[in-house]
Design a protein around this motif. Structure first.
Motif, PDB file in Angstrom:
ATOM      1  N   ARG A  61       7.382  22.315 -14.364  1.00  0.00           N
ATOM      2  CA  ARG A  61       8.126  21.201 -13.766  1.00  0.00           C
ATOM      3  C   ARG A  61       9.498  21.057 -14.420  1.00  0.00           C
ATOM      4  NH1 ARG A  61       9.239  16.359 -15.397  1.00  0.00           N
ATOM      5  NH2 ARG A  61       7.879  16.617 -17.210  1.00  0.00           N
ATOM      6  N   VAL A  62       9.557  21.183 -15.736  1.00  0.00           N
ATOM      7  CA  VAL A  62      10.824  21.083 -16.455  1.00  0.00           C
ATOM      8  C   VAL A  62      11.762  22.209 -16.025  1.00  0.00           C
ATOM      9  CG1 VAL A  62      11.878  21.265 -18.754  1.00  0.00           C
ATOM     10  CG2 VAL A  62       9.834  19.860 -18.428  1.00  0.00           C
ATOM     11  N   MET A  63      11.213  23.407 -15.832  1.00  0.00           N
ATOM     12  CA  MET A  63      12.037  24.536 -15.399  1.00  0.00           C
ATOM     13  C   MET A  63      12.587  24.298 -13.992  1.00  0.00           C
ATOM     14  SD  MET A  63      13.416  27.372 -16.226  1.00  0.00           S
ATOM     15  CE  MET A  63      12.524  27.840 -17.705  1.00  0.00           C
ATOM     16  N   ARG A  64      11.782  23.711 -13.112  1.00  0.00           N
ATOM     17  CA  ARG A  64      12.251  23.455 -11.750  1.00  0.00           C
ATOM     18  C   ARG A  64      13.369  22.412 -11.733  1.00  0.00           C
ATOM     19  NH1 ARG A  64       6.544  24.439 -10.519  1.00  0.00           N
ATOM     20  NH2 ARG A  64       6.460  26.251  -9.128  1.00  0.00           N
ATOM     21  N   VAL A  65      13.248  21.394 -12.576  1.00  0.00           N
ATOM     22  CA  VAL A  65      14.327  20.400 -12.694  1.00  0.00           C
ATOM     23  C   VAL A  65      15.614  21.087 -13.136  1.00  0.00           C
ATOM     24  CG1 VAL A  65      15.131  18.390 -13.992  1.00  0.00           C
ATOM     25  CG2 VAL A  65      12.784  18.445 -13.127  1.00  0.00           C
ATOM     26  N   ALA A  66      15.502  21.969 -14.124  1.00  0.00           N
ATOM     27  CA  ALA A  66      16.677  22.684 -14.631  1.00  0.00           C
ATOM     28  C   ALA A  66      17.277  23.579 -13.556  1.00  0.00           C
ATOM     29  CB  ALA A  66      16.282  23.513 -15.855  1.00  0.00           C
ATOM     30  N   GLN A  67      16.438  24.245 -12.783  1.00  0.00           N
ATOM     31  CA  GLN A  67      16.945  25.120 -11.728  1.00  0.00           C
ATOM     32  C   GLN A  67      17.721  24.341 -10.680  1.00  0.00           C
ATOM     33  OE1 GLN A  67      13.153  26.952 -10.661  1.00  0.00           O
ATOM     34  NE2 GLN A  67      13.930  28.932 -11.346  1.00  0.00           N
ATOM     35  N   GLN A  68      17.195  23.202 -10.288  1.00  0.00           N
ATOM     36  CA  GLN A  68      17.896  22.430  -9.261  1.00  0.00           C
ATOM     37  C   GLN A  68      19.218  21.883  -9.794  1.00  0.00           C
ATOM     38  OE1 GLN A  68      15.658  19.819  -6.748  1.00  0.00           O
ATOM     39  NE2 GLN A  68      13.864  21.152  -6.706  1.00  0.00           N
ATOM     40  N   ALA A  69      19.258  21.547 -11.077  1.00  0.00           N
ATOM     41  CA  ALA A  69      20.519  21.087 -11.673  1.00  0.00           C
ATOM     42  C   ALA A  69      21.537  22.223 -11.718  1.00  0.00           C
ATOM     43  CB  ALA A  69      20.266  20.546 -13.082  1.00  0.00           C
ATOM     44  N   ALA A  70      21.100  23.428 -12.084  1.00  0.00           N
ATOM     45  CA  ALA A  70      22.005  24.582 -12.143  1.00  0.00           C
ATOM     46  C   ALA A  70      22.488  24.955 -10.747  1.00  0.00           C
ATOM     47  CB  ALA A  70      21.305  25.763 -12.809  1.00  0.00           C
ATOM     48  N   LEU A  71      21.593  24.882  -9.772  1.00  0.00           N
ATOM     49  CA  LEU A  71      21.936  25.239  -8.400  1.00  0.00           C
ATOM     50  C   LEU A  71      23.009  24.308  -7.845  1.00  0.00           C
ATOM     51  CD1 LEU A  71      20.764  27.446  -6.462  1.00  0.00           C
ATOM     52  CD2 LEU A  71      19.421  25.617  -5.423  1.00  0.00           C
ATOM     53  N   ALA A  72      22.930  23.049  -8.207  1.00  0.00           N
ATOM     54  CA  ALA A  72      23.882  22.055  -7.699  1.00  0.00           C
ATOM     55  C   ALA A  72      25.310  22.334  -8.172  1.00  0.00           C
ATOM     56  CB  ALA A  72      23.457  20.652  -8.139  1.00  0.00           C
ATOM     57  N   GLU A  73      25.469  23.132  -9.219  1.00  0.00           N
ATOM     58  CA  GLU A  73      26.801  23.447  -9.745  1.00  0.00           C
ATOM     59  C   GLU A  73      27.470  24.618  -9.018  1.00  0.00           C
ATOM     60  OE1 GLU A  73      25.871  22.381 -14.453  1.00  0.00           O
ATOM     61  OE2 GLU A  73      25.830  24.466 -13.744  1.00  0.00           O
ATOM     62  N   LEU A  74      26.728  25.300  -8.144  1.00  0.00           N
ATOM     63  CA  LEU A  74      27.180  26.596  -7.630  1.00  0.00           C
ATOM     64  C   LEU A  74      27.552  26.525  -6.149  1.00  0.00           C
ATOM     65  CD1 LEU A  74      24.433  28.709  -9.387  1.00  0.00           C
ATOM     66  CD2 LEU A  74      26.845  28.564 -10.030  1.00  0.00           C
ATOM     67  N   PRO A  75      28.834  26.563  -5.820  1.00  0.00           N
ATOM     68  CA  PRO A  75      29.235  26.497  -4.407  1.00  0.00           C
ATOM     69  C   PRO A  75      28.817  27.729  -3.605  1.00  0.00           C
ATOM     70  CG  PRO A  75      31.143  26.885  -5.830  1.00  0.00           C
ATOM     71  CD  PRO A  75      29.999  26.561  -6.729  1.00  0.00           C
ATOM     72  N   ALA A 107      11.791  17.831  -3.521  1.00  0.00           N
ATOM     73  CA  ALA A 107      11.296  16.643  -4.228  1.00  0.00           C
ATOM     74  C   ALA A 107       9.835  16.812  -4.622  1.00  0.00           C
ATOM     75  CB  ALA A 107      11.479  15.400  -3.369  1.00  0.00           C
ATOM     76  N   ARG A 108       9.049  17.449  -3.763  1.00  0.00           N
ATOM     77  CA  ARG A 108       7.615  17.621  -4.042  1.00  0.00           C
ATOM     78  C   ARG A 108       7.380  18.519  -5.248  1.00  0.00           C
ATOM     79  NH1 ARG A 108       3.532  21.265  -2.166  1.00  0.00           N
ATOM     80  NH2 ARG A 108       1.474  20.290  -2.361  1.00  0.00           N
ATOM     81  N   VAL A 109       8.154  19.592  -5.391  1.00  0.00           N
ATOM     82  CA  VAL A 109       7.897  20.532  -6.484  1.00  0.00           C
ATOM     83  C   VAL A 109       8.249  19.933  -7.843  1.00  0.00           C
ATOM     84  CG1 VAL A 109       8.245  22.517  -4.967  1.00  0.00           C
ATOM     85  CG2 VAL A 109      10.145  21.704  -6.380  1.00  0.00           C
ATOM     86  N   LEU A 110       8.981  18.818  -7.845  1.00  0.00           N
ATOM     87  CA  LEU A 110       9.310  18.152  -9.106  1.00  0.00           C
ATOM     88  C   LEU A 110       8.273  17.099  -9.483  1.00  0.00           C
ATOM     89  CD1 LEU A 110      13.171  17.652  -8.777  1.00  0.00           C
ATOM     90  CD2 LEU A 110      11.898  19.606  -9.687  1.00  0.00           C
ATOM     91  N   ASN A 111       7.327  16.855  -8.591  1.00  0.00           N
ATOM     92  CA  ASN A 111       6.272  15.881  -8.863  1.00  0.00           C
ATOM     93  C   ASN A 111       5.363  16.403  -9.963  1.00  0.00           C
ATOM     94  OD1 ASN A 111       3.525  14.597  -8.446  1.00  0.00           O
ATOM     95  ND2 ASN A 111       4.770  13.385  -7.040  1.00  0.00           N
ATOM     96  N   ALA A 112       4.956  15.537 -10.883  1.00  0.00           N
ATOM     97  CA  ALA A 112       4.123  15.960 -12.010  1.00  0.00           C
ATOM     98  C   ALA A 112       2.782  16.542 -11.565  1.00  0.00           C
ATOM     99  CB  ALA A 112       3.892  14.782 -12.957  1.00  0.00           C
ATOM    100  N   GLY A 113       2.315  16.173 -10.386  1.00  0.00           N
ATOM    101  CA  GLY A 113       1.036  16.679  -9.926  1.00  0.00           C
ATOM    102  C   GLY A 113       1.111  17.983  -9.166  1.00  0.00           C
ATOM    103  N   GLY A 126       9.694  33.336 -28.319  1.00  0.00           N
ATOM    104  CA  GLY A 126      10.090  32.785 -27.030  1.00  0.00           C
ATOM    105  C   GLY A 126       9.897  31.290 -27.049  1.00  0.00           C
ATOM    106  N   TRP A 127       9.839  30.709 -25.874  1.00  0.00           N
ATOM    107  CA  TRP A 127       9.675  29.264 -25.733  1.00  0.00           C
ATOM    108  C   TRP A 127       8.593  28.989 -24.700  1.00  0.00           C
ATOM    109  CZ3 TRP A 127      14.044  31.593 -27.175  1.00  0.00           C
ATOM    110  CH2 TRP A 127      14.819  31.010 -28.176  1.00  0.00           C
ATOM    111  N   LEU A 128       7.903  27.881 -24.855  1.00  0.00           N
ATOM    112  CA  LEU A 128       6.950  27.393 -23.864  1.00  0.00           C
ATOM    113  C   LEU A 128       7.616  26.240 -23.123  1.00  0.00           C
ATOM    114  CD1 LEU A 128       4.242  28.868 -23.745  1.00  0.00           C
ATOM    115  CD2 LEU A 128       5.084  28.817 -26.087  1.00  0.00           C
ATOM    116  N   VAL A 129       7.706  26.381 -21.796  1.00  0.00           N
ATOM    117  CA  VAL A 129       8.385  25.386 -20.964  1.00  0.00           C
ATOM    118  C   VAL A 129       7.468  24.996 -19.820  1.00  0.00           C
ATOM    119  CG1 VAL A 129      10.426  24.880 -19.560  1.00  0.00           C
ATOM    120  CG2 VAL A 129      10.628  26.404 -21.539  1.00  0.00           C
ATOM    121  N   GLU A 130       7.319  23.716 -19.589  1.00  0.00           N
ATOM    122  CA  GLU A 130       6.544  23.262 -18.434  1.00  0.00           C
ATOM    123  C   GLU A 130       7.240  23.720 -17.154  1.00  0.00           C
ATOM    124  OE1 GLU A 130       5.046  19.052 -18.695  1.00  0.00           O
ATOM    125  OE2 GLU A 130       6.277  19.075 -20.513  1.00  0.00           O
TER     126      GLU A 130
END
Length: 413
Positions: A111-125, A41-47, A105-109
């Protein structure tokens, strides 16, 4: 009685490289455990982290191939790159249209990448994240014994794995535990990072201005929800000067920033907090040891002058996943020496070359010595006019040179 967890691969460190590795392995059917000290939860914080990362075209192909990219909610295409030296009229302009229709390429925040990683991880048993959790002891056994490696976690849990991966940053506990030496030094520079709102659009152009104090990078970001044009600033200064700049109030900070930006973005303002990071160089003597592989910042850390730090780590991920998955399919022990050597041999030369190039560029451009300035300005002008050289550097910015692992080509293994 303490819990015992058995897994094929245990990754210590859940940052951008570590989580991507875990997702990629699990997508290919490898049982993977991730262990990270930080609270998810902390790593998704904007700060937590104000940085923006450049994701080269080849790296994006890998993120798409492992099902991660579709979770990235905001990504700014990098259509052009402009490199200039102070006030010199000579510069290099990389235009993506010279190579095709894809952006560099792309510029990605982050924080946005961490949100995406946690969403992808949740799909993987086959992937499991333990966090916040520390590692207090490591036992990798004797080479040739066939015994698995063992980790003791801070809650007493024992983890048994065929392969351990250190993805735990520049001060890597896993690297230190293995006694792997590093070559390292400080640049006596600090990177100031913040998000800047500007009056005029950036048109997807990434700008790198070399100033005597160090690089001044303006990286395009997506417009915010209110339509404000945004860029990420990575502003390098000698450490003492950086401290003074960080201590300025808002208006004085913007005034200093505006002097370096110039007027082509119009009026500027800072959106959100400012961060600062010491800039150092680090390269591990080895990337592997018995039942251990290092990836990302645990293996190497470079100056952000070329924006390639994360891409280096993602190339580590692609090479290690290919080595592990290929070995697993033919029934090999994932932690055996020849499997790990194939990974290290694949990555070492590429990393050493880019590390040397970024270090050399930092030293070449972080000064205002007249003969050196003249030579580098002429060099920029020459690259701008020599099409083969310019094409090579553009393809390198895309991460599309050398022998690429399959994931970086957008292929499953």
């Amino acid at each position: 009685m303490a819990e015992i967890i058995q897994t094929e691969v245990a990754i210590v460190g859940g940052g951008l490289a570590g989580l991507t590795l875990g997702i990629a392995l699990a997508r290919h059917g490898v049982d993977t455990l991730l262990i990270d000290r930080e609270d998810p939860a902390r790593v998704l914080n904007a700060g937590f982290d104000g940085r923006v990362s450049a994701i080269a075209l080849a790296s994006q192909r890998m993120l798409a191939a492992i099902g991660l990219w579709r979770h990235v909610s905001e990504a700014q295409p990098m259509w052009d790159i402009r490199v200039s030296d102070g006030d010199s009229p000579l510069f290099v302009h990389y235009d993506h249209k010279a190579l095709g229709q894809d952006p560099f390429g792309w510029l990605v925040e982050n924080r946005v990448m961490r949100v995406a990683q946690q969403a992808a991880l949740a799909e993987l048993p086959r992937a499991r994240l333990l966090a916040p959790m520390g590692v207090v002891a490591v036992e990798r056994g004797e080479p040739g014994s066939g015994a698995p490696a063992r980790l003791t976690l801070s809650n007493g849990t024992e983890v048994r794995a065929r392969l351990l991966v250190g993805a735990d940053g520049r001060q890597s506990f896993m690297r230190q535990q293995a006694g792997i030496k590093v070559l390292e030094w400080s640049y006596a520079q600090t990177g100031i990072v913040c998000t800047v709102c500007h009056q005029l659009p950036h048109h997807g152009v990434a700008q790198e201005r070399f100033l005597p104090a160090g690089p001044f990078a303006i990286l395009p970001m997506t417009d915010d929800a209110e339509g404000r044009h945004r860029s990420s600033l990575v502003w390098t200064e000698p450490t003492e000067r950086a401290r003074a700049i960080m201590a300025l109030d808002g208006d004085d900070f913007v005034a200093e920033m505006q002097q370096r930006f110039g007027e082509h973005f119009g009026a500027l303002s800072v959106f959100g907090p400012r961060w600062s990071y010491p800039l150092t160089f680090m390269h591990a003597e080895h990337y592997i040891d018995h039942r251990l592989a290092l990836v990302g910042d645990a293996a190497h850390g470079i100056h952000p002058i070329a924006g390639q730090g994360l891409n280096l780590g993602l190339r580590d991920v692609a090479a290690l996943v290919e080595a592990v998955v290929t070995a697993r399919r033919v029934g090999l022990d994932l932690g055996q020496q020849d499997v790990l050597e194939s990974y290290e041999n694949w990555r070492r030369v590429d990393t050493a070359v880019l590390s040397a190039v970024t270090d050399g560029l930092t030293r070449l451009f972080s000064n205002d010595i007249a003969p050196v300035k003249l030579a580098r300005d002429l060099g920029l002008g020459l690259v701008e006019r020599l099409k083969p050289a310019k094409t090579f550097f553009m393809r390198h910015a895309m991460g599309d040179v050398g022998k690429l692992p399959k994931l970086l080509q957008g292929q499953a293994i």
